[in-house]
Design a protein around this motif. Sequence first.
Motif, PDB file in Angstrom:
ATOM      1  N   PHE A 148       0.821  -1.206   0.000  1.00 31.09           N
ATOM      2  CA  PHE A 148       0.000   0.000   0.000  1.00 31.09           C
ATOM      3  C   PHE A 148       0.862   1.267   0.000  1.00 31.09           C
ATOM      4  O   PHE A 148       0.677   2.167  -0.831  1.00 31.09           O
ATOM      5  N   PHE A 149       1.837   1.346   0.898  1.00 30.95           N
ATOM      6  CA  PHE A 149       2.658   2.549   1.001  1.00 30.95           C
ATOM      7  C   PHE A 149       3.546   2.731  -0.221  1.00 30.95           C
ATOM      8  O   PHE A 149       3.863   3.865  -0.591  1.00 30.95           O
ATOM      9  N   TYR A 150       3.955   1.621  -0.820  1.00 33.73           N
ATOM     10  CA  TYR A 150       4.777   1.709  -2.029  1.00 33.73           C
ATOM     11  C   TYR A 150       4.022   2.481  -3.115  1.00 33.73           C
ATOM     12  O   TYR A 150       4.596   3.318  -3.822  1.00 33.73           O
ATOM     13  N   LYS A 151       2.737   2.207  -3.253  1.00 36.92           N
ATOM     14  CA  LYS A 151       1.906   2.897  -4.228  1.00 36.92           C
ATOM     15  C   LYS A 151       1.391   4.235  -3.695  1.00 36.92           C
ATOM     16  O   LYS A 151       1.173   5.174  -4.469  1.00 36.92           O
ATOM     17  N   LEU A 152       1.208   4.323  -2.387  1.00 35.58           N
ATOM     18  CA  LEU A 152       0.688   5.546  -1.790  1.00 35.58           C
ATOM     19  C   LEU A 152       1.642   6.720  -2.001  1.00 35.58           C
ATOM     20  O   LEU A 152       1.206   7.861  -2.167  1.00 35.58           O
ATOM     21  N   ARG A 153       2.934   6.421  -2.020  1.00 37.35           N
ATOM     22  CA  ARG A 153       3.900   7.481  -2.254  1.00 37.35           C
ATOM     23  C   ARG A 153       3.692   8.090  -3.644  1.00 37.35           C
ATOM     24  O   ARG A 153       3.756   9.310  -3.823  1.00 37.35           O
ATOM     25  N   ASN A 154       3.437   7.245  -4.651  1.00 42.12           N
ATOM     26  CA  ASN A 154       3.156   7.741  -6.003  1.00 42.12           C
ATOM     27  C   ASN A 154       1.848   8.533  -6.028  1.00 42.12           C
ATOM     28  O   ASN A 154       1.746   9.563  -6.695  1.00 42.12           O
ATOM     29  N   ALA A 156       0.548  10.200  -3.529  1.00 39.59           N
ATOM     30  CA  ALA A 156       0.784  11.479  -2.858  1.00 39.59           C
ATOM     31  C   ALA A 156       1.594  12.434  -3.729  1.00 39.59           C
ATOM     32  O   ALA A 156       1.419  13.652  -3.664  1.00 39.59           O
ATOM     33  N   GLN A 157       2.472  11.884  -4.547  1.00 39.28           N
ATOM     34  CA  GLN A 157       3.320  12.712  -5.395  1.00 39.28           C
ATOM     35  C   GLN A 157       2.545  13.292  -6.574  1.00 39.28           C
ATOM     36  O   GLN A 157       2.825  14.418  -7.005  1.00 39.28           O
ATOM     37  N   HIS A 158       1.568  12.554  -7.087  1.00 38.69           N
ATOM     38  CA  HIS A 158       0.914  12.968  -8.325  1.00 38.69           C
ATOM     39  C   HIS A 158      -0.572  13.319  -8.191  1.00 38.69           C
ATOM     40  O   HIS A 158      -1.120  13.978  -9.079  1.00 38.69           O
ATOM     41  N   VAL A 159      -1.220  12.873  -7.107  1.00 40.01           N
ATOM     42  CA  VAL A 159      -2.677  13.023  -7.055  1.00 40.01           C
ATOM     43  C   VAL A 159      -3.152  13.866  -5.866  1.00 40.01           C
ATOM     44  O   VAL A 159      -3.806  14.892  -6.040  1.00 40.01           O
ATOM     45  N   GLY A 160      -2.851  13.425  -4.653  1.00 40.70           N
ATOM     46  CA  GLY A 160      -3.399  14.137  -3.501  1.00 40.70           C
ATOM     47  C   GLY A 160      -2.731  13.753  -2.203  1.00 40.70           C
ATOM     48  O   GLY A 160      -1.805  12.932  -2.170  1.00 40.70           O
ATOM     49  N   LEU A 161      -3.202  14.328  -1.102  1.00 41.26           N
ATOM     50  CA  LEU A 161      -2.639  14.050   0.217  1.00 41.26           C
ATOM     51  C   LEU A 161      -3.017  12.643   0.664  1.00 41.26           C
ATOM     52  O   LEU A 161      -4.137  12.183   0.415  1.00 41.26           O
ATOM     53  N   PRO A 162      -2.102  11.963   1.343  1.00 44.79           N
ATOM     54  CA  PRO A 162      -2.374  10.568   1.711  1.00 44.79           C
ATOM     55  C   PRO A 162      -3.436  10.404   2.801  1.00 44.79           C
ATOM     56  O   PRO A 162      -4.276   9.511   2.713  1.00 44.79           O
ATOM     57  N   ILE A 163      -3.391  11.238   3.833  1.00 46.59           N
ATOM     58  CA  ILE A 163      -4.352  11.133   4.928  1.00 46.59           C
ATOM     59  C   ILE A 163      -5.628  11.870   4.541  1.00 46.59           C
ATOM     60  O   ILE A 163      -5.603  13.048   4.180  1.00 46.59           O
ATOM     61  N   LEU A 190     -12.384   4.352  -0.458  1.00 44.51           N
ATOM     62  CA  LEU A 190     -13.191   4.663  -1.640  1.00 44.51           C
ATOM     63  C   LEU A 190     -12.589   5.827  -2.428  1.00 44.51           C
ATOM     64  O   LEU A 190     -12.541   5.797  -3.669  1.00 44.51           O
ATOM     65  N   GLN A 191     -12.131   6.843  -1.704  1.00 44.53           N
ATOM     66  CA  GLN A 191     -11.546   7.998  -2.365  1.00 44.53           C
ATOM     67  C   GLN A 191     -10.235   7.642  -3.047  1.00 44.53           C
ATOM     68  O   GLN A 191      -9.949   8.083  -4.170  1.00 44.53           O
ATOM     69  N   LEU A 192      -9.426   6.833  -2.380  1.00 47.52           N
ATOM     70  CA  LEU A 192      -8.147   6.417  -2.960  1.00 47.52           C
ATOM     71  C   LEU A 192      -8.368   5.625  -4.243  1.00 47.52           C
ATOM     72  O   LEU A 192      -7.665   5.828  -5.244  1.00 47.52           O
ATOM     73  N   LEU A 193      -9.330   4.720  -4.215  1.00 43.91           N
ATOM     74  CA  LEU A 193      -9.614   3.899  -5.400  1.00 43.91           C
ATOM     75  C   LEU A 193     -10.206   4.737  -6.530  1.00 43.91           C
ATOM     76  O   LEU A 193      -9.947   4.480  -7.715  1.00 43.91           O
ATOM     77  N   LYS A 194     -10.989   5.728  -6.176  1.00 49.37           N
ATOM     78  CA  LYS A 194     -11.621   6.579  -7.189  1.00 49.37           C
ATOM     79  C   LYS A 194     -10.605   7.494  -7.870  1.00 49.37           C
ATOM     80  O   LYS A 194     -10.641   7.689  -9.088  1.00 49.37           O
ATOM     81  N   ASP A 195      -9.677   8.041  -7.088  1.00 54.82           N
ATOM     82  CA  ASP A 195      -8.770   9.072  -7.605  1.00 54.82           C
ATOM     83  C   ASP A 195      -7.505   8.516  -8.258  1.00 54.82           C
ATOM     84  O   ASP A 195      -6.790   9.266  -8.940  1.00 54.82           O
ATOM     85  N   TYR A 196      -7.222   7.231  -8.045  1.00 57.87           N
ATOM     86  CA  TYR A 196      -5.955   6.683  -8.552  1.00 57.87           C
ATOM     87  C   TYR A 196      -6.198   5.269  -9.058  1.00 57.87           C
ATOM     88  O   TYR A 196      -6.871   4.469  -8.384  1.00 57.87           O
ATOM     89  N   LYS A 197      -5.650   4.956 -10.224  1.00 59.42           N
ATOM     90  CA  LYS A 197      -5.926   3.665 -10.856  1.00 59.42           C
ATOM     91  C   LYS A 197      -4.700   2.749 -10.902  1.00 59.42           C
ATOM     92  O   LYS A 197      -4.789   1.653 -11.455  1.00 59.42           O
ATOM     93  N   GLU A 198      -3.584   3.202 -10.342  1.00 54.20           N
ATOM     94  CA  GLU A 198      -2.343   2.441 -10.477  1.00 54.20           C
ATOM     95  C   GLU A 198      -1.944   1.728  -9.180  1.00 54.20           C
ATOM     96  O   GLU A 198      -0.770   1.666  -8.840  1.00 54.20           O
ATOM     97  N   TRP A 199      -2.908   1.193  -8.463  1.00 53.51           N
ATOM     98  CA  TRP A 199      -2.606   0.558  -7.178  1.00 53.51           C
ATOM     99  C   TRP A 199      -2.003  -0.830  -7.337  1.00 53.51           C
ATOM    100  O   TRP A 199      -1.418  -1.358  -6.376  1.00 53.51           O
ATOM    101  N   GLY A 200      -2.125  -1.446  -8.496  1.00 57.93           N
ATOM    102  CA  GLY A 200      -1.604  -2.795  -8.667  1.00 57.93           C
ATOM    103  C   GLY A 200      -2.294  -3.756  -7.715  1.00 57.93           C
ATOM    104  O   GLY A 200      -3.495  -3.629  -7.442  1.00 57.93           O
ATOM    105  N   PHE A 204      -6.772  -4.679  -4.480  1.00 56.48           N
ATOM    106  CA  PHE A 204      -7.622  -5.689  -3.862  1.00 56.48           C
ATOM    107  C   PHE A 204      -7.610  -5.553  -2.341  1.00 56.48           C
ATOM    108  O   PHE A 204      -8.616  -5.817  -1.678  1.00 56.48           O
ATOM    109  N   ASP A 205      -6.450  -5.129  -1.793  1.00 58.16           N
ATOM    110  CA  ASP A 205      -6.378  -4.881  -0.353  1.00 58.16           C
ATOM    111  C   ASP A 205      -7.278  -3.711   0.032  1.00 58.16           C
ATOM    112  O   ASP A 205      -7.993  -3.771   1.042  1.00 58.16           O
ATOM    113  N   LEU A 206      -7.236  -2.649  -0.771  1.00 60.00           N
ATOM    114  CA  LEU A 206      -8.045  -1.475  -0.463  1.00 60.00           C
ATOM    115  C   LEU A 206      -9.534  -1.793  -0.560  1.00 60.00           C
ATOM    116  O   LEU A 206     -10.349  -1.267   0.210  1.00 60.00           O
TER     117      LEU A 206
END
Length: 298
Positions: A148-154, A156-163, A190-200, A204-206
């Motif tokens: 999760f954090f491996y993708k969350l960094r991307n 946060a860098q390109h889409v929005g704040l993590p928390i 739900l917001q994370l899945l909606k705003d970003y499509k590259e979770w790999g 499924f965890d989210l």
Amino acid sequence: MPAKYACLATLHTNKQTGETEIRFFKELGEDNLEKWQKALNLLEELTASERLLQFVMHNEQQLIDELTHAAEMLTKKSDSWHGVTRANISEVYVIVNRCFLNYLSSVRTFIDHTDSYLNRKFGKQSEEFREFKGELSRQFDTCFAYRFFYKLRNFAQHVGLPISSVSFTTRADRVENCIKTSLTPTFNSLQLLKDYKEWGPAKFDLQKQPEEFPAIPLLFEMSSSVESIGRFVKVLIKKELYDAAFMINEETSELTEENFDVVLVDQFFENEDGSLARFSQRDIPLDLVCEILDSLKE
């Protein structure tokens, strides 16, 4: 012109005058100098890697400290006439996200630096580098926080704040006769899945998470994975690291005094009259040497 030899030396500082005296105690031949340089290079590389790991742990602790401070501040305000305002929560939200962004960045820096270091040291096709990549894959496959954090960094860098939010709650504890508070930063699945499509695979965890789920348990889980990677790297270079530390310890074993620095001195430049003009020096970290010898003993 520099002389074609090097020495081990100690530096002694006079506490009254502040002047430093250098005392040469062992001359090194060309072959021995090369051995020393390789050993010191290895220790410096390890130190750089461990500092990056320390950055990760420091950023984790800073986030916890900020949450503790914020909880105390909000608790005091909750007892006041005006209570906790939206502006108070918004301020905490910004602070928590800032700390979390620092944490994510330091994790990525540690992993990327370690990857680059082992690639340079052993080569991309080496067994050591493949084992390191295998350890990263193991962490990715077995640890939700790592995926999760491996993708969350991307994200946060390109889409929005993590928390996504920070909730502050109070409740009466009738047993202890006090008011207990809780400050909880959360992710919104739900917001994370909606705003970003590259979770790999993390997608499924989210999807299995509740809409709001707490960040701190995953923070601790991720830090545990990072520390595990740091230990794994030490094992990869264990023999070489131990040999370097053992050599340095043996070569400096005659030194029994304390409160002085030990250095490798080379590149001696002389004046026209043959007197010493200047030289270069390199610190020898005897404290790190002792730590390595203690930690890697079989």
